[in-house]
Motif scaffolding. Sequence first.
Motif, PDB file in Angstrom:
ATOM      1  N   THR A 121       0.871  -1.165   0.000  1.00  0.00           N
ATOM      2  CA  THR A 121       0.000   0.000   0.000  1.00  0.00           C
ATOM      3  C   THR A 121       0.910   1.218   0.000  1.00  0.00           C
ATOM      4  O   THR A 121       2.133   1.079   0.112  1.00  0.00           O
ATOM      5  CB  THR A 121      -0.959   0.005   1.215  1.00  0.00           C
ATOM      6  N   THR A 122       0.333   2.394  -0.116  1.00  0.00           N
ATOM      7  CA  THR A 122       1.141   3.608  -0.093  1.00  0.00           C
ATOM      8  C   THR A 122       0.653   4.543   1.004  1.00  0.00           C
ATOM      9  O   THR A 122      -0.474   4.437   1.495  1.00  0.00           O
ATOM     10  CB  THR A 122       1.101   4.345  -1.446  1.00  0.00           C
ATOM     11  N   TYR A 123       1.531   5.467   1.374  1.00  0.00           N
ATOM     12  CA  TYR A 123       1.244   6.464   2.404  1.00  0.00           C
ATOM     13  C   TYR A 123       1.915   7.756   1.961  1.00  0.00           C
ATOM     14  O   TYR A 123       3.120   7.760   1.666  1.00  0.00           O
ATOM     15  CB  TYR A 123       1.822   5.998   3.750  1.00  0.00           C
TER      16      TYR A 123
ATOM     17  N   SER B 263       3.531  11.048   2.856  1.00  0.00           N
ATOM     18  CA  SER B 263       4.153  11.647   4.035  1.00  0.00           C
ATOM     19  C   SER B 263       4.785  12.989   3.663  1.00  0.00           C
ATOM     20  O   SER B 263       4.940  13.298   2.484  1.00  0.00           O
ATOM     21  CB  SER B 263       5.238  10.708   4.578  1.00  0.00           C
TER      22      SER B 263
ATOM     23  N   ASP C 147      -4.998  -2.160   0.640  1.00  0.00           N
ATOM     24  CA  ASP C 147      -4.925  -1.030   1.557  1.00  0.00           C
ATOM     25  C   ASP C 147      -5.502  -1.293   2.943  1.00  0.00           C
ATOM     26  O   ASP C 147      -5.146  -0.606   3.894  1.00  0.00           O
ATOM     27  CB  ASP C 147      -5.659   0.180   0.950  1.00  0.00           C
TER      28      ASP C 147
ATOM     29  N   PHE D 222      -1.327  -2.554   7.919  1.00  0.00           N
ATOM     30  CA  PHE D 222      -1.178  -1.280   7.217  1.00  0.00           C
ATOM     31  C   PHE D 222      -1.940  -0.164   7.939  1.00  0.00           C
ATOM     32  O   PHE D 222      -1.454   0.965   8.029  1.00  0.00           O
ATOM     33  CB  PHE D 222      -1.658  -1.392   5.769  1.00  0.00           C
TER      34      PHE D 222
ATOM     35  N   LYS E  23      -0.007   3.089   9.334  1.00  0.00           N
ATOM     36  CA  LYS E  23      -0.410   4.432   8.891  1.00  0.00           C
ATOM     37  C   LYS E  23      -0.789   5.314  10.079  1.00  0.00           C
ATOM     38  O   LYS E  23      -0.439   6.504  10.121  1.00  0.00           O
ATOM     39  CB  LYS E  23      -1.546   4.339   7.880  1.00  0.00           C
ATOM     40  N   LYS E  24      -1.452   4.756  11.068  1.00  0.00           N
ATOM     41  CA  LYS E  24      -1.780   5.526  12.276  1.00  0.00           C
ATOM     42  C   LYS E  24      -0.503   5.907  13.020  1.00  0.00           C
ATOM     43  O   LYS E  24      -0.372   7.016  13.535  1.00  0.00           O
ATOM     44  CB  LYS E  24      -2.715   4.725  13.187  1.00  0.00           C
TER      45      LYS E  24
ATOM     46  N   LEU F 166       2.479   6.304  11.668  1.00  0.00           N
ATOM     47  CA  LEU F 166       3.127   7.353  10.873  1.00  0.00           C
ATOM     48  C   LEU F 166       2.415   8.692  11.040  1.00  0.00           C
ATOM     49  O   LEU F 166       3.073   9.740  11.130  1.00  0.00           O
ATOM     50  CB  LEU F 166       3.178   6.952   9.401  1.00  0.00           C
ATOM     51  N   ASP F 167       1.080   8.684  11.090  1.00  0.00           N
ATOM     52  CA  ASP F 167       0.331   9.925  11.334  1.00  0.00           C
ATOM     53  C   ASP F 167       0.781  10.563  12.639  1.00  0.00           C
ATOM     54  O   ASP F 167       1.014  11.777  12.709  1.00  0.00           O
ATOM     55  CB  ASP F 167      -1.182   9.647  11.419  1.00  0.00           C
TER      56      ASP F 167
END
Length: 179
Positions: free
Chosen positions: A5-7, A9, A46, A51, A55-56, A58-59
């Motif tokens: 998946t992608t994020y 940033s 996703d 994932f 993502k959380k 990284l957020d």
Amino acid sequence: MYYITTYLSPVGLMTLASDGEALVGLWIENQKYFASTAPVERLEKDDLPVFISVKKWLDRYFAGENPKISELPLAPIGGEFRQKVWEILCDIPYGETITYGEIAKKLAATMNKPGMSSQAVGGAIGHNPISVIIPCHRVLGAKGSLTGYAGGIDKKLWLLTHEGVAIEKLAVPAKVTAL
């Protein structure tokens, strides 16, 4: 089967890879050795729980928090030597840096050896498959030289600044390298 998946940033688009249970890769777009450790056969997915968790995490990181690496299931792909180096990276606190030489000394002590090559350590760090989370950006060359970041020195500077490192004391090399 591996999943991706992608994020998006502040340092660019990131690709995340998982074996379905753990994170096996996180690469910044155009990073040297991009996805070199993940098998070629990958399916975009996703909504994998890992994932969503990453993502959380990284957020929170990019919002200025200091989430713990231990909150995430990580399974970087690499040999025993690289695994030992990446374990040391995970112990570098937010806002702090360490040199390749210091890691080599720690690794030599851990492995009960009289010494260890900083270049070998640099090679393992340069092939870190989980950028940002396994904080290879916190590693400096001798005398605070900003060298050897596969994601790019500009991204390394951004990440260090984001974490509160006083970058004005660091030396940007005339010739930028990535191991």
